[in-house]
Each structure stands twice: as structure tokens, then as C-alpha cells.
Design a protein around this motif. Structure first.
Motif, PDB file in Angstrom:
ATOM      1  N   ASN A 196      12.919  66.057  25.093  1.00  0.00           N
ATOM      2  CA  ASN A 196      11.541  66.334  24.846  1.00  0.00           C
ATOM      3  C   ASN A 196      11.370  67.898  24.681  1.00  0.00           C
ATOM      4  OD1 ASN A 196       9.444  65.015  24.392  1.00  0.00           O
ATOM      5  ND2 ASN A 196       8.375  65.119  26.235  1.00  0.00           N
ATOM      6  N   THR A 197      12.233  68.512  24.003  1.00  0.00           N
ATOM      7  CA  THR A 197      12.180  69.963  23.720  1.00  0.00           C
ATOM      8  C   THR A 197      12.260  70.065  22.172  1.00  0.00           C
ATOM      9  OG1 THR A 197      14.697  70.130  23.883  1.00  0.00           O
ATOM     10  CG2 THR A 197      13.188  70.942  25.923  1.00  0.00           C
ATOM     11  N   ASN A 198      11.538  71.028  21.610  1.00  0.00           N
ATOM     12  CA  ASN A 198      11.604  71.324  20.149  1.00  0.00           C
ATOM     13  C   ASN A 198      12.504  72.611  19.947  1.00  0.00           C
ATOM     14  OD1 ASN A 198      10.125  73.727  20.725  1.00  0.00           O
ATOM     15  ND2 ASN A 198       8.194  72.523  20.625  1.00  0.00           N
ATOM     16  N   ALA A 199      12.845  72.794  18.692  1.00  0.00           N
ATOM     17  CA  ALA A 199      13.504  73.731  18.303  1.00  0.00           C
ATOM     18  C   ALA A 199      13.495  75.097  18.931  1.00  0.00           C
ATOM     19  CB  ALA A 199      13.761  73.633  16.614  1.00  0.00           C
ATOM     20  N   LYS A 200      11.937  75.434  18.706  1.00  0.00           N
ATOM     21  CA  LYS A 200      11.676  76.928  19.264  1.00  0.00           C
ATOM     22  C   LYS A 200      12.086  77.071  20.730  1.00  0.00           C
ATOM     23  CE  LYS A 200       9.952  78.736  15.480  1.00  0.00           C
ATOM     24  NZ  LYS A 200      10.581  80.252  14.918  1.00  0.00           N
ATOM     25  N   GLU A 201      11.826  75.879  21.455  1.00  0.00           N
ATOM     26  CA  GLU A 201      12.016  75.968  22.932  1.00  0.00           C
ATOM     27  C   GLU A 201      13.361  76.055  23.315  1.00  0.00           C
ATOM     28  OE1 GLU A 201       7.941  73.482  24.312  1.00  0.00           O
ATOM     29  OE2 GLU A 201       9.871  72.515  23.972  1.00  0.00           O
ATOM     30  N   GLU A 202      14.136  75.373  22.612  1.00  0.00           N
ATOM     31  CA  GLU A 202      15.786  75.196  22.634  1.00  0.00           C
ATOM     32  C   GLU A 202      16.114  76.575  22.229  1.00  0.00           C
ATOM     33  OE1 GLU A 202      16.932  72.145  20.238  1.00  0.00           O
ATOM     34  OE2 GLU A 202      15.846  70.474  21.391  1.00  0.00           O
TER      35      GLU A 202
END
Length: 876
Positions: A59-65
Motif C-alpha cells: 500500500n505504498t506509492n512510488a513517491k513514498e517508496e
């Protein structure tokens, strides 16, 4: 545990307590916004970044990763987490799983890998779930956790959320979420928690509250807008009973979540609402946007928007009556007054009025902001030689506000307002000269000429590059490259003024959601100006100050007194406080079974199938044991973005994911299903894709099915507009043509994915199971023996079957003996009889091919003179 404590050294006292609680016992952690849930999450990633562990992050998106990886890289954590996307092949993914460490994965990929047993489930140390408030029973993340718990009873599951308000919607939302997460513990950490208060009170932020007064014209506009919103809400309550009167209020209408509240309540009955009710919803949205423009942007932008609503013929004709209220007249008059001045002074002499410059009321916050920067500049000059001058960070609502503030500080408020006014007057061909800008340009030209006379090379600083040509004077005043901050956020504005070093960054709407947090960490400002208030960023500043007790920090808190901006901020605080109070009561009364974590073998939450535990067993089956047949459905890989595969699996049906060329679901060797949502159905009908899909399904399967699946939260209806006229452009008309063209096609209607899963189980009852190899070969050239119809072109086949005398029994004889349709036209009656084996059928085909239509020789009769003598006389 020593290694864990070493990696926790950057946490505050209450953060360490949160970390240890969640580390020792699995659970759902709900924190207040801004208290540092990302810091907690990063520390969990630190602990598990070890090849001996295999930890999956959901449940994470690319920016958060990217942000989490950067934070770990700054602390030299090795190995760093890896991200698995659809670009990584299946075999390579299997190798990555075996190497261990922390992995960021998309849910669709992980579901497929779980079902195909590429993931070593027994070796998974645990799963971290970010933004846990989005977990629902039918979502892919819940499906993954269920598959994980069925085969792994020892690994951990830890969930994180910073949205307490999301758990208050629906019946027992938090309890259902914990059930889907397989956790027993609920950790609640509001801002008023005793540990949080004690920790943040030790290092208080130096806050300077600046109460800015609205001008009389702006205050009149605000009062008028609130009256209009109240009138629309009252009218909306009279028009429909589908809305909750307690939630739909003027106070909530000021908040940002009001559109979601209205949509959530009216979506199921939207097709039943009258045109007036729908227009009221649209008018409320327009009025809320105007209200936001009033405090957010300049007076010219506000007047331009109000004027566009007033002069728009479509909006004027469709409005629900608010344009004709006295409050609307007050709004138009005072919005114009902010630009042109009071009406009385303008009505004395029209000629003088035209020659007089407009007032162009400036935002009161602008003058307050310039005073703050002057005060900071004065303080920096009074610092000692050993102390460095403080940097200023200005936080505004969005990028448009930041751009206006930059221009205002660089060119001055008057020049910026004139530019905005000229832009507004451009449609009328008018213009207003800016004398201050002319003088500034002349001064800049002199400075440039002096620079050319000096034969010294000069380098452009970052401030000059970002700030533009107006900042060329910085080099003359001693600006150096060291003074320019190097920031990773692309949303930041540099080089605003010469002194102090000032950066402007938007609070919301930037390209990077963590851009402001990164800027705060990189710049480490001494002064922060909150041009627009935001609850989350206020708390981030408190955490930032507590984590750096030796670094001084002063926050200027700007707010309009008695404005909707102040009310919106107070409403946000109240709603979060009420949400935590609700969750605390829910936690106190919650009944959690012992097997909630799914670690026992007989956990009912992990049971599959629809047979209840107390169901009676039929003993009248001849006494022999009934061997259960493993039910199986073949699912296309692209379908794992929907909820349906999860619900099918929960009903005890095994899922086999492969890439299908024809159809989405194969229920049996004869039944192929193409699933369409309503939006996808309309798009496929418009571009013709559905026709080609139906052709393929009817060609390869005996029972092709088109499944139209609706959203359970929306209307169970295809056409929103109720009209008595029938048009070929309507969805129902096109579906009727589709069924006429494909008689074998069956159309199924399902109100929700739950109904679809139940329907699939009923359709499969007593049917043989599909074969994956056969389904994979359908529609490809790798299928071995081709179907008879695939030996010839499909277009001529369909054309031939439409001819008289040709049927399903003799068309193959014709195709085997005749080379083409042209050769068929050259065949005689005797040849056709020999080929088709039936003289009547051959005669029908021969007559159709060789009989020419008779040319009509009848000329149209001329009208008689008496026909023109009939007048429009009334009958007696």
C-alpha cells in the motif's frame, strides 16, 4: 534487541514507546496527522533491512517508496529496500524473494505470485501495511493477507494509519479493518495523549500569532457567500431526503471533505434525483470554490471568477435561484468594489472615473508578510559574527499562491496587481501602465551596462537562475553560491529577496507529497512563516523542534480573524478530536476473539466456502462417501486490479492466473466471461473493442457471457437521463444491436462483485473444470491443432452464412470446394447442387447470386391542379 535500540536512537520518547509497543505485539497503529508516522515506519524498515528477513511492504506509492529509501540511505542502512514492479520478470522476482530483505511490491503482482507459489510464504518474516485505513474486505491487500495467513502462522502483520477520521465512517469500520488485517491490538495516539504532550512541551516552538483583519469589502463578500451557501443547503434538504441533515451544514461546507460527504450520500440515488437537486450540488461546489478564492488569492482573481459566473449565460440560465438573491447582489457589488473602489466615488463623474486608476485592493496578509521579513532581516543584522543568519521558509496552500507571493516580494504588490488587472482587461483591449516597473527596468538596464564595462567574468548563482532576470542585482550586492540552498524538492521557490534567504513551498498539490518535509530537513530554517495554516504541518514543526532541541525555531502563524479560514482550521481540529474519542470508545467496547490473528488452524476467518458450520448433512446419497471436486476458475492476469478474484477465492474456488487472449474468466471448457464495469462498457461500445471481443468469444466458446458489473455504492442503472426518445447512441440501444448480432451471447447483470462471485459459483455447479493449457492456446497460433473455422478467413465465412440457402450444415462443403466468393458467383446451378447436395438450397443461392433486380419504369405521377387548391380552411 541491542541492534533494534541502536537503530532507534533518532526517535523521540513517545515515538520510542509507540515503536516498542508495535514491535512486540502486532496491531493497527492510528496516529494523529503530523506526529511522525513516517518516522515510525522508517524505523521499522531500518530494523528489518537484513537479508535474514523477508519483509513485504504493501500500500505504498512510488513517491513514498522513494522517500523512505532516501531516509534509509542518509543513515547508511544496508541493504536498502528494493522495489518490484511489472518490469521485473517472474523468474527474476522469484530470485529476489529468496535473497531476503525489505521489498516494496504492488498488490497485483504479489497476488499473482502468491497464487502461483513463486513467493516462499513459509519464509516470510512479516508484512507491513501502510495507509491501513484503505483496507477493505474485498481489496487486494486483504486478499494477500488472507493468503499469507493460510500458509504462514508465525510471521507478523503490522499496520499503520494517520487518518483517524476514515475509521468513523460506516458500521464498526475499525473492527472490520482489524479483522481484515488479522490483528488484535489497536494503538491510538492522538495529539492530546499524555506522553505526546509531555514530550512536545519540553521544547516548545516559539510561536508568534499574527491576527490579520479582513477589509470591510472582503468581510461583506464572505457574509454574502455564507448566506448563499446556507440558502442552497436549505433548498437541497427540501428537495431530497437522502442526505444527512446533521452532516450537511454550513460549518462542514467550509471544510475540504464536504464534496466527499455529499458524493457518498447521493451516489446511490443519483439517477433518481431531479435536475434541480443535481444543479444545487453543482452550485454548492461553485460557491465553495469562490469562497476559497476570496481568502486565498488576490482581489482581481476573485473578481474575475465572480464576474465569469455572473456573465456566463449557461450558469445564469441553469442556476437554482441563488443568483437572484440579495446576497448575490451584495457579493457582486463588493467584489467589484475591491478592484474599482466604492460605488459612490465612481458615480460622481463618469469621465473622471475613467481617468482614475483602479483601487486594486491588496491582500492584508501581504503587508504582514513583508513586515515579518523586515523584522527577520533586522534580527539577522544584529547577530554576532559567529552566528549564521537564519533562513526563512514560507509555507502557502498551493503552487499558485506560492507563485503570487514570489512575484509580490520580487516586484512589489502594486506591480503584481497591475499585471493581474491587465490580464483581466486583455479581453477588452485595455491596459494599465506600471510606472514602478518601468523605473525598475531602467535601473536594471543601467546595472547591466555597468557590468559589461567591467571585464570580470561572473557566474550566475542558483538564486539568479531560479529568480530570473530581476535578481541580477544580487551579484552586485555580494550574493554568493554558498547562500543558495540546494533542495531536492522541485516545488520550492528560491531567490525571493536578497536578505534573508527565503524559500517558499506549497503545503498541498505539489509533485512530491513529501516535498515540504524534505525541504524542512534540508534547509533547517530558523524562521517558518505559515502564510496558510495547516494542522499537519503545524505538528510536523513541533516534532521537528523537539527532535532538534538546540536549533532555535520561530513560527509566524498568520490567520484572518473571524474568517472562514479560521473556522476551517478549528473544524479540522474538532473533527480529528471527535474521531479519536469515537475510536477510544470503540476500543473499550470491542469484543476481539482469540483466533483473530489467524494463527490457529481452525480460524473461521480463514475458512473458505459458503457452507455454514451448523449446516445439516444429507445422508440419503446411497451411503457412499461424496468426493469433493476442487472448483477452479482461470482468471486473466489483468483482472487482479479488481475485487472479484479475492471474492471468488473466498468462496472456496481455486484461482489460476494466466494471460488470456480471449475473455477474462473461464468457468468451464464451454463458458467464457468478459467482465465489464459500466464505464468500461460504455468505452468499449464507443470504440468497437467489445464487438471484437464478442466475435472471439463466440468463435471459440459455446457459451460466451458478457458480465456487466455495477458499483454497489452507485445506482443500478445504465442510463442516468430518463428520456422517451430512443437513440442509437444510447447504451441500451447498442447492447440490443450486440445481442441481435451475436445470438449465442448471454448478458448477465450484477449489482456488485459479491453478487458476481455468487453467480459464478452457481454457473460452475456440475460443470467440468477448465484446462489452463487449452485456455492459454485459444486465440494464439501456438495451440497445436487449429479449429476448423480458423483454417479460413472469418470475414468471408460470416458473409457466406448470411446468403440464402447456406446453413450450418452445408457451408463447410462450399468452403472446401470453392476457392473464393468470386468463384462461387461463377458456379452454375448444377455445380452448386453437386457441392451442396441439395437442389432447393442450391437454387436459392443461385437465384440470389444471378437474379438482377428489375428496373422500375413507372414514372411518378404529376400532382393534379386540384391538389394545390386546398387551403388552410377550418372544417365546419
Amino acid at each position: 534487541m541491542t541492534k533494534t535500540q541502536k537503530r532507534m536512537r533518532t526517535l523521540l520518547e513517545y515515538e520510542s514507546q509507540i515503536f516498542l509497543d508495535a514491535f512486540h505485539e502486532d496491531g493497527l497503529l492510528v496516529m494523529a496527522k503530523g506526529l511522525g508516522i513516517d518516522r515510525i515506519f522508517v524505523n521499522f524498515l531500518k530494523v528489518y533491512c537484513d537479508p535474514a528477513n523477508l519483509v513485504l511492504v504493501l500500500n505504498t506509492n512510488a513517491k513514498e517508496e522513494e522517500y523512505f529509501t532516501e531516509q534509509l540511505d542518509k543513515e547508511n542502512i544496508k541493504p536498502l529496500p528494493r522495489t518490484i514492479t511489472n518490469e521485473v520478470g517472474a523468474n527474476e522476482r522469484q530470485k529476489v524473494y529468496l535473497q531476503g530483505g525489505v521489498l516494496f511490491l504492488t498488490s497485483r503482482i504479489l497476488v499473482v505470485d502468491f497464487l502461483t507459489e513463486r513467493v516462499p510464504v513459509e519464509h516470510i518474516s512479516g508484512i507491513l501495511v501502510y495507509k491501513a485505513h484503505r483496507i477493505e474486505e474485498s481489496c487486494q491487500e486483504a486478499f494477500i493477507l488472507r493468503l499469507y495467513r493460510q500458509k504462514n502462522k508465525t510471521g507478523f502483520i503490522k499496520a499503520f494509519s494517520d487518518s483517524p477520521y476514515a475509521f468513523t465512517t460506516g458500521y464498526s469500520h475499525v473492527e472490520r479493518t482489524m479483522k481484515n488485517l488479522f490483528v488484535r491490538n489497536l494503538y491510538l495516539w492522538p495529539r492530546y495523549h499524555a506522553s505526546v504532550v509531555a514530550n512536545l512541551e519540553q521544547h516548545k516552538v516559539d510561536v508568534v500569532e499574527i491576527q490579520v483583519q479582513l477589509t470591510s469589502a472582503t468581510l461583506a463578500c464572505q457574509t454574502a457567500l455564507l448566506d448563499l451557501i446556507n440558502a442552497c443547503i436549505q433548498e437541497l434538504k427540501r428537495c431530497t431526503t437522502a442526505i444527512d441533515a446533521e452532516e450537511v451544514t454550513v460549518e462542514n461546507a467550509i471544510g475540504k471533505a464536504f464534496d466527499k460527504i455529499i458524493r457518498f450520500q447521493l451516489d446511490p440515488v443519483w439517477h433518481q434525483l431531479s435536475s434541480k437537486t443535481r444543479q444545487l450540488v453543482s452550485d454548492l461546489k461553485t460557491l465553495r470554490l469562490i469562497l476559497r478564492h476570496m481568502t486565498q488569492y488576490d482581489s482581481v482573481t476573485f473578481f474575475s471568477m465572480v464576474n465569469s459566473v455572473k456573465t456566463n449565460e449557461k450558469a445564469f440560465g441553469q442556476n437554482t435561484g441563488w443568483l437572484f438573491l440579495d446576497a448575490a447582489d451584495s457579493l457582486f457589488v463588493h467584489a467589484k468594489e475591491r478592484v474599482y473602489g466604492p460605488e459612490k466615488t465612481r458615480g460622481v463623474d463618469k469621465q473622471k472615473n475613467e481617468e482614475k486608476e483602479p483601487v486594486l485592493e491588496e491582500s492584508p496578509k501581504w503587508e504582514a508578510l513583508r513586515d515579518i521579513l523586515k523584522e527577520i532581516k533586522k534580527e539577522n543584522k544584529n547577530l554576532g559574527t559567529e552566528e549564521e543568519p537564519g533562513t526563512v521558509l514560507i509555507a502557502a496552500e498551493d503552487d499558485r499562491t506560492c507563485s503570487q507571493l514570489k512575484e509580490m516580494l520580487c516586484d512589489g504588490p502594486r506591480s503584481m496587481m497591475i499585471r493581474m488587472f491587465n490580464k483581466f482587461l486583455a479581453q477588452k483591449g485595455q491596459n494599465l501602465e506600471d510606472e514602478a516597473k518601468k523605473a525598475r527596468q531602467e535601473k536594471l538596464a543601467k546595472i547591466k551596462s555597468l557590468k559589461r564595462q567591467k571585464a570580470k567574468p561572473s557566474e550566475l548563482t542558483l538564486t539568479q537562475i531560479v529568480g530570473g532576470a530581476d535578481k541580477d542585482t544580487n551579484t552586485e550586492n555580494g550574493s554568493s553560491r554558498e547562500e543558495d540552498p540546494s533542495l531536492s524538492s522541485s516545488d520550492a521557490y528560491y531567490g525571493i529577496v536578497e536578505e534573508p534567504v527565503t524559500i517558499i513551498h506549497p503545503l498541498h498539490g505539489g509533485t512530491d507529497p513529501n516535498g515540504l518535509t524534505k525541504t524542512l530537513q534540508e534547509v533547517q530554517p530558523r524562521y517558518v512563516v505559515l502564510y496558510d495554516v495547516d494542522m499537519q504541518f503545524v505538528r510536523e514543526l513541533e516534532v521537528y523542534r523537539a527532535s532538534r532541541p538546540r536549533s532555535p525555531l520561530r513560527v509566524y502563524f498568520m490567520m484572518y480573524t473571524g474568517s472562514v479560514e479560521e473556522q476551517r482550521y478549528l473544524t479540522t481540529l474538532r473533527m480529528e478530536k471527535e474521531a479519536f474519542e469515537y475510536l477510544i470508545k470503540e476500543k473499550a467496547t470491542m469484543v476481539i476473539p482469540e483466533e483473530r490473528e489467524g494463527k490457529s488452524e481452525d480460524d473461521p476467518n480463514l475458512s473458505r466456502g459458503t457452507l455454514p458450520a451448523n449446516a445439516t448433512v444429507n445422508t440419503r446419497k446411497g451411503g457412499g462417501p461424496v468426493v469433493p471436486v476442487e472448483q477452479r476458475v482461470i482468471v486473466d492476469m489483468r483482472e487482479f486490479g479488481s475485487e472479484l478474484p479475492s471474492l471468488i477465492h473466498k468462496r472456496g474456488i481455486e484461482i489460476e492466473p494466466i494471460t488470456l487472449e480471449v475473455g477474462d474468466y473461464i468457468l468451464s471448457p464451454d463458458i467464457c466471461v468478459e467482465r465489464k464495469s459500466v464505464s468500461d462498457l460504455i468505452g468499449s461500445l464507443n470504440n468497437g473493442r467489445l464487438y471484437n471481443q464478442c466475435v472471439s468469444m463466440c468463435r471459440y466458446y459455446k457459451k460466451p457471457v458478457l458480465l456487466i458489473e455495477f458499483d454497489a455504492n452507485k445506482s443500478f442503472s445504465l442510463q442516468v437521463k430518463q428520456s422517451s426518445e430512443v437513440s442509437i447512441q444510447d447504451v441500451t440501444s447498442r447492447l440490443a444491436l450486440l445481442t441481435l448480432h451475436f445470438p449465442k451471447l448471454r448478458i448477465l447483470w450484477c449489482q456488485s462483485p459479491y453478487a458476481t462471485a455468487e453467480l459464478f459459483e452457481e454457473l460452475k455447479a456440475g460443470k467440468p473444470q477448465p484446462d489452463a493449457a487449452t485456455a492459454l492456446a485459444v486465440g494464439t497460433s501456438e495451440g497445436g491443432d487449429l479449429e476448423w473455422s480458423d483454417k479460413y478467413s472469418h470475414g468471408p465465412q460470416d458473409f457466406l452464412l448470411k446468403m440464402p440457402g447456406v446453413n450450418a450444415k452445408n457451408y463447410r462443403l462450399i468452403m472446401n470446394r470453392v476457392e473464393s466468393l468470386s468463384a462461387l458467383c461463377d458456379c452454375s446451378l448444377e455445380q452448386l447442387t453437386e457441392i451442396m447436395g441439395s437442389q432447393p438450397h442450391a437454387k436459392q443461392l443461385h437465384d440470389f447470386l444471378h437474379t438482377k433486380p428489375a428496373e422500375s419504369t413507372d414514372k411518378p405521377a404529376k400532382p393534379a391542379k386540384s391538389d394545390f387548391k386546398r387551403g388552410f380552411k377550418r372544417k365546419r
